[in-house]
Write a protein that holds these residues in place. Structure first.
Motif, PDB file in Angstrom:
ATOM      1  N   LEU A 144       0.589  -1.025   0.147  1.00  0.00           N
ATOM      2  CA  LEU A 144       0.193   0.116  -0.086  1.00  0.00           C
ATOM      3  C   LEU A 144       0.870   1.638  -0.116  1.00  0.00           C
ATOM      4  O   LEU A 144       2.084   0.739   0.543  1.00  0.00           O
ATOM      5  N   GLY A 145       0.305   2.899  -0.533  1.00  0.00           N
ATOM      6  CA  GLY A 145       1.469   3.891  -0.582  1.00  0.00           C
ATOM      7  C   GLY A 145       0.683   4.495  -1.192  1.00  0.00           C
ATOM      8  O   GLY A 145      -0.454   4.642  -2.080  1.00  0.00           O
ATOM      9  N   SER A 146       1.294   5.994  -1.648  1.00  0.00           N
ATOM     10  CA  SER A 146       1.327   6.663  -2.845  1.00  0.00           C
ATOM     11  C   SER A 146       1.716   7.623  -3.265  1.00  0.00           C
ATOM     12  O   SER A 146       3.336   7.583  -2.699  1.00  0.00           O
ATOM     13  N   ILE A 147       2.058   8.399  -4.879  1.00  0.00           N
ATOM     14  CA  ILE A 147       3.023   8.819  -4.863  1.00  0.00           C
ATOM     15  C   ILE A 147       2.034  10.581  -5.043  1.00  0.00           C
ATOM     16  O   ILE A 147       1.307  10.358  -6.000  1.00  0.00           O
ATOM     17  N   SER A 148       2.932  11.776  -4.759  1.00  0.00           N
ATOM     18  CA  SER A 148       2.397  12.482  -4.566  1.00  0.00           C
ATOM     19  C   SER A 148       3.367  13.816  -5.025  1.00  0.00           C
ATOM     20  O   SER A 148       4.892  13.824  -5.195  1.00  0.00           O
ATOM     21  N   ASN A 149       3.239  14.723  -5.327  1.00  0.00           N
ATOM     22  CA  ASN A 149       3.677  16.098  -4.811  1.00  0.00           C
ATOM     23  C   ASN A 149       5.038  15.709  -6.152  1.00  0.00           C
ATOM     24  O   ASN A 149       6.156  16.491  -6.401  1.00  0.00           O
TER      25      ASN A 149
END
Length: 186
Positions: free
Chosen positions: A90-95
């Protein structure tokens, strides 16, 4: 064999992209080189339960609008869970920053598969889907792709791998690729 086909696909698709970024971008290349220059974690040294939380960077080569593909670098937060019954990746990529702009929106990393006992010469330690919408000055781009990576260090201290998939703006669909690298979060 699967591992080599995926790597060849991603390397072949990396041809586009130009520097030319006005915004200072984090040094993805140095982070990645420091991780992949080390050894892949042996299966015997990975836990049977618990989780590792990583923080690092993702680099995506994105074709936005009529401009040539450009590198965008952003924050990656990812958790690998070794307990059965919980989502393993699970995770995220941002900015994401590049080409003189910062893209708004978050890409979600989910629907993962963790295979710590795999032979790293043949396959990756983990897979996950990457999806979400990014916004560039009022234009939205929907990304749908995959992430595949390995666990590095004596005790799973870092991760690195590839990202690839489709990017759509309305009926216009193109491809993107990239890579990621992260270390255990403090």
């Amino acid at each position: 064999m699967i591992r080599h086909l995926t790597a060849c696909f991603c390397l072949a698709a990396c041809g586009g992209g130009s520097g030319g970024n006005d915004n200072p971008m984090p040094d993805f290349a140095a982070l990645e080189a420091g991780i992949v220059g080390g050894d892949i974690t042996p299966a015997a040294q990975l836990p049977e339960s618990g989780a590792f939380t990583y923080a690092g960077l993702a680099r995506l080569d994105l074709p936005l609008g009529d401009a040539p593909s450009a590198d965008f670098v952003g924050n990656l937060d990812l958790t690998l869970a070794f307990d059965s019954g919980v989502p393993p990746v699970l995770g995220s990529i941002s900015n994401l920053q590049g080409n003189g702009t910062t893209l708004s929106g978050i890409l979600t990393v989910s629907d993962g598969m963790l295979q710590p006992d795999v032979d790293p010469a043949d396959d990756y330690h983990f897979y996950a889907t990457v999806q979400g919408t990014l916004y560039d000055q009022g234009t939205d781009y929907t990304l749908s792709g995959e992430m595949a990576g390995d666990i590095y260090g004596r005790t799973g201290d870092a991760i690195a791998g590839v990202i690839f998939g489709d990017i759509a703006n309305g009926d216009v669909i193109d491809v993107f690729d990239g890579a990621f690298a992260a270390q255990t979060a403090p």
